[in-house]
Scaffold this active site. Structure first.
Site, PDB file in Angstrom:
ATOM      1  N   HIS A 209       0.795  -1.236   0.000  1.00  0.00           N
ATOM      2  CA  HIS A 209       0.000   0.000   0.000  1.00  0.00           C
ATOM      3  C   HIS A 209       0.829   1.288   0.000  1.00  0.00           C
ATOM      4  CE1 HIS A 209      -0.412   0.698   4.658  1.00  0.00           C
ATOM      5  NE2 HIS A 209       0.768   0.167   4.367  1.00  0.00           N
ATOM      6  N   HIS A 210       2.140   1.215   0.204  1.00  0.00           N
ATOM      7  CA  HIS A 210       2.978   2.417   0.067  1.00  0.00           C
ATOM      8  C   HIS A 210       3.498   2.608  -1.358  1.00  0.00           C
ATOM      9  CE1 HIS A 210       2.880   3.100   4.304  1.00  0.00           C
ATOM     10  NE2 HIS A 210       3.577   2.012   4.614  1.00  0.00           N
ATOM     11  N   ALA A 211       3.578   1.547  -2.129  1.00  0.00           N
ATOM     12  CA  ALA A 211       4.174   1.637  -3.468  1.00  0.00           C
ATOM     13  C   ALA A 211       3.369   2.568  -4.362  1.00  0.00           C
ATOM     14  CB  ALA A 211       4.243   0.247  -4.106  1.00  0.00           C
ATOM     15  N   HIS A 256      -0.345   5.068   6.902  1.00  0.00           N
ATOM     16  CA  HIS A 256      -1.184   5.521   5.788  1.00  0.00           C
ATOM     17  C   HIS A 256      -0.732   4.878   4.483  1.00  0.00           C
ATOM     18  CE1 HIS A 256      -2.310   8.626   2.620  1.00  0.00           C
ATOM     19  NE2 HIS A 256      -3.464   8.183   3.086  1.00  0.00           N
ATOM     20  N   ASN A 258      -0.184   5.635   1.387  1.00  0.00           N
ATOM     21  CA  ASN A 258      -0.017   6.761   0.465  1.00  0.00           C
ATOM     22  C   ASN A 258      -0.033   6.326  -0.987  1.00  0.00           C
ATOM     23  OD1 ASN A 258       2.469   5.508   1.361  1.00  0.00           O
ATOM     24  ND2 ASN A 258       3.597   7.055   0.209  1.00  0.00           N
TER      25      ASN A 258
END
Length: 470
Positions: A209-211, A256, A258
């Site tokens: 979910h950060h990629a 988060h 991002n």
């Protein structure tokens, strides 16, 4: 026995995802069928677990937080759970474990199917076309190139306390994205009138979910232990393939997502809702509500400090459930990090496994249990904790009751809430499941923390302002 059909859940995982490791195993190598479901007893799984635990070392230090053992710890727990649940149904024929019974020759093929609570899905690496729904061609080619890099070149790419690379990183990341796509395909299959189940667990790594976050580095889209954005890719695939028209993504990882937000921020057909602390990657503020015709489809609750069950119950009660009912999704994707759980080595929060059960159960109750849902592993780094929390989610998806200290919560609680969105201003949510969020909603003996109350109110105010711009 032949007429009994127990609720089931699709499970997608693949041993090759464990080959993304920041060091080389000893002479024992990587087992060829490390996570083989067929014929592997709980004892055999435990043996594999011990092999990895003894030999996984990262950057010449004890295990990196995001290491191969994470998915094996959860997988082992889910297989033990399946054994226990089946023993309750077939106690007269169960000796030691369900795995032993699967191997008995007299069990018919039909009975074997009935015995399985987790239906294994094949994991096929996501192709370039699917990955580039959320990533640039440059990032795809960069990660692909790591498969042939020398050890020195790979070490040069490593980021201390964050990214590591080996020649299997590209394959593992492609498999993780592909596994989530296969889950989406299975629960939304238009050719199946009555699918075996509309629920799935994608037990994948590396997380995603950060990629693709905008604060990216010279590693292109890779950041925060993440290489391909598994959930964003799957959401865009679901819409691009015509399987669904609206996707709701709930991200309860303590960090988060991002990458998901930046990939979906201007897409009115994807609602991204994140509940997180104001720590890495230091994004996800309450006033980030989407842009263009997608205003109102991005929502962030950012906690200022440590939180617990009562704070998440209030967030679900006031915002999460009304938002998901208002959006009327055709598919729910949960970015399920377990680093908000008590005992995690990074999150410093206090959610319990019972709360993960309750949150999952409340989603099913709010939108209807026929709406497809896929729960995707993100973060969470205490091996015992993530196994406990994953078991809670699996029990909810399997329509099994939650038991705590042998006490089953059977009291029925009906409660309602009004959404701040006009479309559901008169919507009443009724929950009659045996285990609801009500037990944690604030009361005199369970007050909300002041900072948590402020966080929720900031998000409410931001969404109200967003409505004025719609």
């Amino acid at each position: 026995m032949s007429n009994l059909r127990l609720p089931t859940v699709y499970l997608a995982t693949d041993e090759r995802m464990m080959m993304h490791c920041c060091t080389t195993l000893n002479e024992n190598g990587i087992p060829a069928s490390l996570l083989s479901h067929q014929g592997m007893s709980s004892k055999a799984i435990a043996k594999r677990y011990k092999l990895w635990q003894d030999n996984c070392r990262c950057m010449d230090t004890p295990r990196h937080e995001e290491n191969p053992i994470r998915i094996l710890a959860i997988y082992r727990r889910l297989m033990e759970l399946e054994d226990r649940l089946l023993a309750q149904v077939y106690p007269w024929n169960y000796g030691a474990t369900a795995a032993n019974q699967r191997e008995e020759e007299h069990i018919s093929a039909e009975s074997r199917h009935i015995l399985r609570r987790f239906l294994r899905l094949p994991c096929i690496p996501a192709d370039r076309e699917a990955i580039e729904l959320a990533h640039s061609a440059e990032h795809y080619e960069f990660l692909q190139s790591t498969a042939t890099m020398s050890e020195h070149e790979l070490q040069e790419l490593c980021v201390e306390n964050d990214l590591y690379f080996n020649n299997w990183t590209f394959l593992a990341a492609s498999l993780a994205a592909g596994a989530v796509i296969e889950c989406v395909n299975a629960v939304t299959d238009p050719n199946t009138v009555v699918p075996p189940t509309t629920r799935a667990i994608a037990l994948v790594r590396p997380p995603g979910h950060h990629a693709a976050g905008n604060n990216r580095s010279d590693r292109y889209d890779a950041q925060g232990f993440c290489y391909f954005n598994n959930v964003a890719i799957a959401a865009k695939h679901a819409i691009a393939s015509g399987r669904v028209s609206r996707v709701f993504i709930l991200d309860w990882d303590i960090h988060h997502g991002n990458g998901i937000q930046d990939s979906t921020y201007d897409d009115k057909n994807i609602f991204y809702f994140s509940i997180h602390r104001g720590v890495y990657p230091f994004t996800g503020y309450f006033d980030e509500t989407g842009e263009g015709n997608a205003v109102g489809t991005n929502c962030n609750i950012m906690w200022d400090d440590s939180v617990g069950n009562e704070d998440y119950a209030e967030a679900f009660h006031r915002l999460v459930l009304p938002a998901i009912v208002a959006f009327e999704p055709d598919l729910i994707l949960v970015s399920s990090g377990f680093d908000a759980a008590e005992g995690d080595i990074l999150g410093d929060c206090r959610l319990t496994p019972a709360m993960y059960y309750a949150m999952t159960n409340s989603l099913l109750g709010a939108v209807g249990r026929e709406i497809p849902i896929v729960v995707v592993l993100e973060g969470g780094y205490n091996l015992d904790v993530i196994a406990n929390c994953a078991e809670g989610i699996a029990l909810a998806l399997l329509d099994e009751p939650w038991k705590e200290d042998r006490t089953q919560y059977e009291s029925k609680t009906f409660w309602s809430t009004k959404s701040i969105l006009p479309v559901t201003s008169s919507q009443v949510l009724q929950h009659s499941n045996p285990f609801s969020l009500q037990r944690w909603l604030r009361s005199e003996d369970r007050p909300l923390k002041a900072h948590a109350f402020r966080s929720i109110n900031r998000t409410v105010d931001a969404l109200r302002k967003a409505e004025c711009r719609m």
